[in-house]
Design a protein around this motif. Structure first.
Motif, PDB file in Angstrom:
ATOM      1  N   PRO A 185       0.687  -1.223  -0.079  1.00  0.00           N
ATOM      2  CA  PRO A 185       0.097   0.045   0.136  1.00  0.00           C
ATOM      3  C   PRO A 185       0.972   1.247   0.114  1.00  0.00           C
ATOM      4  O   PRO A 185       0.122   2.434  -0.471  1.00  0.00           O
ATOM      5  CB  PRO A 185      -0.759  -0.255   1.315  1.00  0.00           C
ATOM      6  N   LYS A 186       2.151   1.214   0.369  1.00  0.00           N
ATOM      7  CA  LYS A 186       2.936   2.215   0.480  1.00  0.00           C
ATOM      8  C   LYS A 186       3.780   2.552  -0.844  1.00  0.00           C
ATOM      9  O   LYS A 186       3.711   3.616  -1.702  1.00  0.00           O
ATOM     10  CB  LYS A 186       3.673   2.335   1.718  1.00  0.00           C
ATOM     11  N   CYS A 187       4.701   1.306  -1.291  1.00  0.00           N
ATOM     12  CA  CYS A 187       5.610   1.619  -2.285  1.00  0.00           C
ATOM     13  C   CYS A 187       5.032   0.776  -3.576  1.00  0.00           C
ATOM     14  O   CYS A 187       5.607   1.057  -4.745  1.00  0.00           O
ATOM     15  CB  CYS A 187       7.063   1.003  -2.069  1.00  0.00           C
ATOM     16  N   LYS A 188       3.919   0.227  -3.582  1.00  0.00           N
ATOM     17  CA  LYS A 188       3.184  -0.525  -4.634  1.00  0.00           C
ATOM     18  C   LYS A 188       4.188  -1.851  -5.138  1.00  0.00           C
ATOM     19  O   LYS A 188       3.673  -2.283  -6.169  1.00  0.00           O
ATOM     20  CB  LYS A 188       3.043   0.512  -5.855  1.00  0.00           C
ATOM     21  N   ALA A 189       5.363  -2.163  -4.280  1.00  0.00           N
ATOM     22  CA  ALA A 189       5.858  -3.295  -5.006  1.00  0.00           C
ATOM     23  C   ALA A 189       5.005  -4.467  -4.439  1.00  0.00           C
ATOM     24  O   ALA A 189       4.348  -4.611  -3.617  1.00  0.00           O
ATOM     25  CB  ALA A 189       7.370  -3.468  -3.992  1.00  0.00           C
ATOM     26  N   THR A 190       5.110  -5.686  -5.402  1.00  0.00           N
ATOM     27  CA  THR A 190       4.616  -6.852  -5.314  1.00  0.00           C
ATOM     28  C   THR A 190       4.938  -7.617  -3.927  1.00  0.00           C
ATOM     29  O   THR A 190       6.193  -7.737  -3.867  1.00  0.00           O
ATOM     30  CB  THR A 190       4.774  -7.739  -6.331  1.00  0.00           C
ATOM     31  N   ILE A 191       4.049  -7.874  -3.353  1.00  0.00           N
ATOM     32  CA  ILE A 191       4.271  -8.634  -1.860  1.00  0.00           C
ATOM     33  C   ILE A 191       3.998 -10.012  -1.988  1.00  0.00           C
ATOM     34  O   ILE A 191       2.641 -10.340  -2.157  1.00  0.00           O
ATOM     35  CB  ILE A 191       3.903  -7.982  -0.926  1.00  0.00           C
ATOM     36  N   GLN A 192       4.553 -11.013  -1.563  1.00  0.00           N
ATOM     37  CA  GLN A 192       3.993 -12.334  -1.373  1.00  0.00           C
ATOM     38  C   GLN A 192       3.359 -12.615   0.093  1.00  0.00           C
ATOM     39  O   GLN A 192       4.063 -12.535   1.245  1.00  0.00           O
ATOM     40  CB  GLN A 192       5.029 -13.587  -1.443  1.00  0.00           C
ATOM     41  N   ILE A 193       1.982 -12.855   0.275  1.00  0.00           N
ATOM     42  CA  ILE A 193       1.344 -12.940   1.382  1.00  0.00           C
ATOM     43  C   ILE A 193       1.847 -14.216   1.977  1.00  0.00           C
ATOM     44  O   ILE A 193       1.366 -15.143   1.202  1.00  0.00           O
ATOM     45  CB  ILE A 193      -0.242 -12.434   1.318  1.00  0.00           C
ATOM     46  N   PRO A 194       2.209 -14.247   3.300  1.00  0.00           N
ATOM     47  CA  PRO A 194       2.413 -15.820   3.682  1.00  0.00           C
ATOM     48  C   PRO A 194       1.187 -16.667   3.909  1.00  0.00           C
ATOM     49  O   PRO A 194       0.110 -16.160   4.123  1.00  0.00           O
ATOM     50  CB  PRO A 194       2.863 -15.582   5.094  1.00  0.00           C
ATOM     51  N   ASP A 195       1.494 -18.067   3.838  1.00  0.00           N
ATOM     52  CA  ASP A 195       0.331 -18.770   3.771  1.00  0.00           C
ATOM     53  C   ASP A 195      -0.030 -19.132   5.422  1.00  0.00           C
ATOM     54  O   ASP A 195       1.052 -18.834   6.005  1.00  0.00           O
ATOM     55  CB  ASP A 195       0.796 -20.124   3.121  1.00  0.00           C
ATOM     56  N   LYS A 196      -1.179 -19.569   5.449  1.00  0.00           N
ATOM     57  CA  LYS A 196      -1.367 -19.866   7.030  1.00  0.00           C
ATOM     58  C   LYS A 196      -0.533 -20.645   7.651  1.00  0.00           C
ATOM     59  O   LYS A 196      -0.310 -20.704   8.762  1.00  0.00           O
ATOM     60  CB  LYS A 196      -2.881 -20.154   7.132  1.00  0.00           C
ATOM     61  N   THR A 197      -0.232 -21.862   6.890  1.00  0.00           N
ATOM     62  CA  THR A 197       0.633 -22.817   7.588  1.00  0.00           C
ATOM     63  C   THR A 197       2.054 -22.288   8.069  1.00  0.00           C
ATOM     64  O   THR A 197       2.667 -22.886   8.636  1.00  0.00           O
ATOM     65  CB  THR A 197       0.864 -23.957   6.375  1.00  0.00           C
ATOM     66  N   GLU A 198       2.574 -20.989   7.438  1.00  0.00           N
ATOM     67  CA  GLU A 198       3.817 -20.577   7.998  1.00  0.00           C
ATOM     68  C   GLU A 198       3.896 -19.741   9.042  1.00  0.00           C
ATOM     69  O   GLU A 198       4.711 -19.161   9.600  1.00  0.00           O
ATOM     70  CB  GLU A 198       4.370 -19.466   6.453  1.00  0.00           C
ATOM     71  N   GLU A 199       2.515 -19.339   9.607  1.00  0.00           N
ATOM     72  CA  GLU A 199       2.080 -18.421  10.742  1.00  0.00           C
ATOM     73  C   GLU A 199       2.781 -19.471  11.975  1.00  0.00           C
ATOM     74  O   GLU A 199       2.602 -20.606  12.315  1.00  0.00           O
ATOM     75  CB  GLU A 199       1.054 -18.381  10.919  1.00  0.00           C
ATOM     76  N   VAL A 200       3.445 -18.584  12.794  1.00  0.00           N
ATOM     77  CA  VAL A 200       4.019 -19.107  14.115  1.00  0.00           C
ATOM     78  C   VAL A 200       3.405 -18.650  15.247  1.00  0.00           C
ATOM     79  O   VAL A 200       3.174 -17.544  15.521  1.00  0.00           O
ATOM     80  CB  VAL A 200       5.562 -18.615  14.208  1.00  0.00           C
ATOM     81  N   VAL A 201       2.750 -19.577  16.021  1.00  0.00           N
ATOM     82  CA  VAL A 201       2.246 -19.410  17.183  1.00  0.00           C
ATOM     83  C   VAL A 201       3.024 -19.682  18.443  1.00  0.00           C
ATOM     84  O   VAL A 201       3.386 -20.749  18.638  1.00  0.00           O
ATOM     85  CB  VAL A 201       0.873 -19.978  17.277  1.00  0.00           C
ATOM     86  N   VAL A 202       3.301 -18.575  19.203  1.00  0.00           N
ATOM     87  CA  VAL A 202       4.042 -18.532  20.429  1.00  0.00           C
ATOM     88  C   VAL A 202       3.055 -18.825  21.567  1.00  0.00           C
ATOM     89  O   VAL A 202       2.247 -17.944  21.859  1.00  0.00           O
ATOM     90  CB  VAL A 202       4.859 -17.480  20.724  1.00  0.00           C
ATOM     91  N   HIS A 203       3.152 -19.918  22.400  1.00  0.00           N
ATOM     92  CA  HIS A 203       2.427 -20.274  23.315  1.00  0.00           C
ATOM     93  C   HIS A 203       2.901 -19.664  24.878  1.00  0.00           C
ATOM     94  O   HIS A 203       4.156 -20.168  25.024  1.00  0.00           O
ATOM     95  CB  HIS A 203       2.029 -21.793  23.538  1.00  0.00           C
ATOM     96  N   ALA A 204       2.402 -19.304  25.649  1.00  0.00           N
ATOM     97  CA  ALA A 204       3.010 -18.758  26.871  1.00  0.00           C
ATOM     98  C   ALA A 204       3.199 -20.144  27.718  1.00  0.00           C
ATOM     99  O   ALA A 204       2.371 -20.987  27.556  1.00  0.00           O
ATOM    100  CB  ALA A 204       1.917 -17.935  27.417  1.00  0.00           C
ATOM    101  N   PRO A 205       4.206 -20.051  28.526  1.00  0.00           N
ATOM    102  CA  PRO A 205       4.593 -21.217  29.598  1.00  0.00           C
ATOM    103  C   PRO A 205       3.396 -21.171  30.459  1.00  0.00           C
ATOM    104  O   PRO A 205       2.711 -20.366  30.792  1.00  0.00           O
ATOM    105  CB  PRO A 205       5.747 -20.786  30.089  1.00  0.00           C
ATOM    106  N   VAL A 206       3.026 -22.694  30.850  1.00  0.00           N
ATOM    107  CA  VAL A 206       1.968 -22.859  31.696  1.00  0.00           C
ATOM    108  C   VAL A 206       2.527 -22.554  33.235  1.00  0.00           C
ATOM    109  O   VAL A 206       3.501 -22.613  33.445  1.00  0.00           O
ATOM    110  CB  VAL A 206       1.768 -24.527  31.751  1.00  0.00           C
ATOM    111  N   ASP A 207       1.648 -21.743  33.846  1.00  0.00           N
ATOM    112  CA  ASP A 207       1.964 -21.110  35.156  1.00  0.00           C
ATOM    113  C   ASP A 207       1.154 -21.993  36.185  1.00  0.00           C
ATOM    114  O   ASP A 207      -0.001 -21.770  36.475  1.00  0.00           O
ATOM    115  CB  ASP A 207       1.300 -19.589  35.196  1.00  0.00           C
ATOM    116  N   ASP A 208       1.890 -22.926  36.836  1.00  0.00           N
ATOM    117  CA  ASP A 208       1.307 -23.826  37.699  1.00  0.00           C
ATOM    118  C   ASP A 208       1.448 -23.358  39.000  1.00  0.00           C
ATOM    119  O   ASP A 208       1.340 -24.215  40.180  1.00  0.00           O
ATOM    120  CB  ASP A 208       1.785 -25.257  37.647  1.00  0.00           C
ATOM    121  N   GLY A 209       2.040 -22.191  39.695  1.00  0.00           N
ATOM    122  CA  GLY A 209       2.365 -21.623  40.631  1.00  0.00           C
ATOM    123  C   GLY A 209       1.097 -20.869  41.622  1.00  0.00           C
ATOM    124  O   GLY A 209       0.069 -21.002  40.852  1.00  0.00           O
ATOM    125  N   PRO A 210       1.300 -21.052  42.953  1.00  0.00           N
ATOM    126  CA  PRO A 210       0.085 -20.332  43.378  1.00  0.00           C
ATOM    127  C   PRO A 210      -0.114 -18.939  43.028  1.00  0.00           C
ATOM    128  O   PRO A 210       0.367 -18.144  42.611  1.00  0.00           O
ATOM    129  CB  PRO A 210       0.802 -20.391  44.789  1.00  0.00           C
TER     130      PRO A 210
END
Length: 228
Positions: free
Chosen positions: A28-53
């Motif tokens: 939208p800014k420079c009009k260069a062609t961009i390859q949109i990542p596939d959903k399978t390339e998405e990285v999901v970071v899970h927060a560590p499980v907090d088992d403390g009091p």
């Protein structure tokens, strides 16, 4: 769900709808062609499980342990620097004296100990452990300083009794090295016990004091061994 995209040409970041996943489109800014990542390339970071009091609101009641650094203040730095300068000046004055009173060497060993012990601890301590500071540090420096000063009694009196020398000025280099090694071994034990250092840190800490006082004694012209 939106997909985060970065233009490789102008580095603009923006979000696009996930329906464009895997497709190409203009920036939208420079009009260069961009390859949109596939959903399978998405990285999901899970927060560590907090088992403390937790409290009634579900928040953790545990606080992270913060590692504290040794508080090296400007006053402390100037004090050590001033002590070193004063010691050098005193050594030069003593060297110019016709005869050195017997009480000067032990007094010098004691007065030099606190700045050398404190400055040596700042770089010989284990960096991953919480340092001593405040009154506790002052007490440990005082105890270690007295014990370090007594190391020179070990150097002065043990050779006289064990090796039958009338004074340290008669000691050959071999005997000096043995006496210094004994001082370093005892000094390391003192450092490890007083400041809870590792053995390597204790060697550095004790060696820093021994070498510092030895050099100043030589500068002052105090005979500590036989040159020949």
């Amino acid at each position: 769900m939106a997909i985060r995209v970065t233009c490789e040409k102008c580095l603009t970041r923006f979000n696009v709808s996930d329906k464009f996943a895997g497709k190409k489109g203009p920036c939208p800014k420079c009009k260069a062609t961009i390859q949109i990542p596939d959903k399978t390339e998405e990285v999901v970071v899970h927060a560590p499980v907090d088992d403390g009091p937790k409290d009634s609101t579900g928040k953790s009641v545990l606080k992270p342990i913060m590692r504290e650094e040794v508080r090296v203040t400007k006053l402390g730095i100037f004090s050590v620097a001033g002590s070193i300068v004063a010691a050098i000046i005193a050594a030069v004055v003593i060297r110019s004296m016709e005869s050195v009173p017997g009480w000067i060497p032990p007094l010098g060993a004691l007065l030099l100990a606190p700045p050398l012990v404190w400055s040596g601890y700042t770089f010989a301590r284990e960096q991953e452990l919480e340092p001593f500071y405040g009154r506790e540090l002052q007490a440990r420096v005082a105890i270690c300083s007295v014990l370090f000063a007594l190391l020179w009694a070990l150097y002065a009196f043990v050779p006289a009794y064990v090796m039958d020398y009338d004074s340290v000025a008669e000691m050959p280099i071999g005997a000096v090295l043995v006496a210094l090694a004994a001082m370093l071994a005892v000094g390391t034990l003192i450092s490890v016990t007083t400041f809870e250092l590792e053995t390597g840190g204790g060697v550095v800490h004790a060696g820093f004091y021994i070498v510092g006082t030895l050099l100043l004694a030589m500068l002052a012209g105090i005979p500590l061994f036989a040159w020949a």
